[in-house]
Write a protein that holds these residues in place. Sequence first.
Motif, short mmCIF file in Angstrom:
data_model
loop_
_atom_site.label_atom_id
_atom_site.label_comp_id
_atom_site.label_asym_id
_atom_site.label_seq_id
_atom_site.Cartn_x
_atom_site.Cartn_y
_atom_site.Cartn_z
N ILE A 1 -28.90 33.06 15.61
CA ILE A 1 -28.75 33.67 16.51
C ILE A 1 -27.27 32.76 17.41
O ILE A 1 -26.80 33.28 18.01
N GLY A 2 -26.85 31.16 17.59
CA GLY A 2 -26.02 31.34 17.89
C GLY A 2 -25.20 31.38 17.07
O GLY A 2 -23.58 31.50 18.22
N TRP A 3 -24.97 31.25 16.00
CA TRP A 3 -23.43 31.58 15.12
C TRP A 3 -23.21 33.43 15.48
O TRP A 3 -22.17 33.38 15.60
N GLY B 1 -24.16 29.97 22.39
CA GLY B 1 -24.01 30.15 20.79
C GLY B 1 -23.85 28.74 20.78
O GLY B 1 -24.35 28.34 19.40
N GLN B 2 -22.75 28.41 21.10
CA GLN B 2 -22.41 27.00 20.31
C GLN B 2 -23.57 25.66 21.37
O GLN B 2 -23.43 25.27 20.62
N ASP B 3 -24.13 26.12 22.43
CA ASP B 3 -25.05 25.31 22.62
C ASP B 3 -26.42 25.63 21.72
O ASP B 3 -26.94 24.45 21.45
N PHE B 4 -26.26 26.77 20.99
CA PHE B 4 -28.35 26.98 20.22
C PHE B 4 -27.66 26.27 19.33
O PHE B 4 -28.32 25.55 18.71
N ILE B 5 -26.12 25.87 18.46
CA ILE B 5 -26.01 25.58 17.03
C ILE B 5 -25.87 24.03 17.21
O ILE B 5 -26.68 23.67 16.30
N GLU B 6 -25.84 23.35 18.59
CA GLU B 6 -25.75 21.86 18.62
C GLU B 6 -27.42 21.80 18.66
O GLU B 6 -27.62 20.52 18.18
N ASP B 7 -27.68 22.52 19.60
CA ASP B 7 -29.21 22.18 19.48
C ASP B 7 -30.22 22.40 18.34
O ASP B 7 -31.10 21.48 17.69
#
Length: 78
Positions: free
Chosen positions: A29-31, A47-53
């Motif tokens: 989902i982040g990407w 999206g970037q926050d999802f990837i970092e988390d």
Amino acid sequence: MSGVESFVQQLTTQVTEIAWSVFILAWAIGWALRGSPIPIFKIKRAGQDFIEDAIMAAFWLALGTTVFTLISYFAGQF
């Protein structure tokens, strides 16, 4: 193995599988949000926050799984 030990091991395996599945879903989902053609910066940042988390979650999941596996192994030896 006793009944309780096998139950705990089976439960741990199921919880770990679910946690890794949630990690993969959050990563995807982040990407998808980050790479979307929507020109809204907040969506791309989400999206970037999802990837970092997801990266932090994967690290702690791997660490926790390793520690629990070692504890289970040593507990089963004695």
